[in-house]
Design a protein around this motif. Sequence first.
Motif, PDB file in Angstrom:
ATOM      1  N   GLY A 151       0.767  -1.227   0.000  1.00  0.00           N
ATOM      2  CA  GLY A 151       0.000   0.000   0.000  1.00  0.00           C
ATOM      3  C   GLY A 151       0.798   1.277   0.000  1.00  0.00           C
ATOM      4  N   VAL A 180       1.653   1.257  -3.947  1.00  0.00           N
ATOM      5  CA  VAL A 180       0.454   1.790  -4.568  1.00  0.00           C
ATOM      6  C   VAL A 180      -0.319   2.513  -3.468  1.00  0.00           C
ATOM      7  N   SER A 181      -0.159   3.807  -3.435  1.00  0.00           N
ATOM      8  CA  SER A 181      -0.850   4.616  -2.437  1.00  0.00           C
ATOM      9  C   SER A 181      -2.178   5.078  -3.023  1.00  0.00           C
ATOM     10  N   VAL A 182      -2.855   5.929  -2.309  1.00  0.00           N
ATOM     11  CA  VAL A 182      -4.133   6.482  -2.750  1.00  0.00           C
ATOM     12  C   VAL A 182      -4.116   7.966  -2.406  1.00  0.00           C
ATOM     13  N   VAL A 239       0.108   6.453  -7.365  1.00  0.00           N
ATOM     14  CA  VAL A 239      -0.954   6.986  -6.519  1.00  0.00           C
ATOM     15  C   VAL A 239      -2.284   6.803  -7.236  1.00  0.00           C
ATOM     16  N   ALA A 240      -3.133   5.976  -6.645  1.00  0.00           N
ATOM     17  CA  ALA A 240      -4.453   5.691  -7.215  1.00  0.00           C
ATOM     18  C   ALA A 240      -5.463   6.758  -6.797  1.00  0.00           C
ATOM     19  N   LEU A 242      -9.714   3.733  -3.343  1.00  0.00           N
ATOM     20  CA  LEU A 242      -9.334   2.422  -2.818  1.00  0.00           C
ATOM     21  C   LEU A 242      -9.607   1.289  -3.804  1.00  0.00           C
ATOM     22  N   GLU A 281      -9.435   1.420  -7.125  1.00  0.00           N
ATOM     23  CA  GLU A 281      -8.350   1.430  -8.102  1.00  0.00           C
ATOM     24  C   GLU A 281      -7.057   0.923  -7.460  1.00  0.00           C
ATOM     25  N   ARG A 282      -6.827   1.287  -6.207  1.00  0.00           N
ATOM     26  CA  ARG A 282      -5.623   0.842  -5.505  1.00  0.00           C
ATOM     27  C   ARG A 282      -5.571  -0.683  -5.432  1.00  0.00           C
ATOM     28  N   LYS A 283      -6.683  -1.314  -5.030  1.00  0.00           N
ATOM     29  CA  LYS A 283      -6.709  -2.773  -4.934  1.00  0.00           C
ATOM     30  C   LYS A 283      -6.464  -3.413  -6.293  1.00  0.00           C
ATOM     31  N   GLU A 322      -9.550  -5.920   1.781  1.00  0.00           N
ATOM     32  CA  GLU A 322      -8.661  -6.362   0.698  1.00  0.00           C
ATOM     33  C   GLU A 322      -8.644  -7.882   0.604  1.00  0.00           C
TER      34      GLU A 322
END
Length: 179
Positions: free
Chosen positions: A37, A61-63, A79-80, A83, A85-87, A109
Amino acid sequence: MNICVFLSAADLDERYTGPAREFATLLGKGGHTLVWGGSDVGLMKVVADGVQEAGGRLVGVSVDFLAATARANADEMVVARDLGERKALLLAKSDAVVVMVGGTGTLDEATEVLELRKHGKHTKPVVLLNTAGFYDGLKTQFRRMEDEGFLPLPLTELVFFAEDGVAALAYLEESAGIR
């Protein structure tokens, strides 16, 4: 191997940080890449530090709303927008998934990746790292789901429960044909 690790960003007790540090060292020494993350706080920092110190790569992969806590010296940082998109990015960038201790975000998750796996939309190996018996209750619940017909495939095909980092990594490497 690129290994996605879902885990807490909270500062935790040594009973969780010690085993997490050991697992991170195994990943780094094994030449693996941590996909996580991206946070540089709490348990996420402990694992990222351990992987990096042992020679592994870091792909974060942050948000947007957590970008201020993103690790500055990751090998790659995305940076997504949100959440979801991050997953999706975490899964796309990984060959396997390990779920370590965590709160509601980690549980979200984990259940999403298991739901995708259940429906054949995600075929990468998934490990629940049961540090200090943290996931004993979840393991019991999954067994009940299996016994009562709620899972369309055997639990052993859905997820592997590992009691320590050595068992988790051995399972992943065997699944990937490494060794």
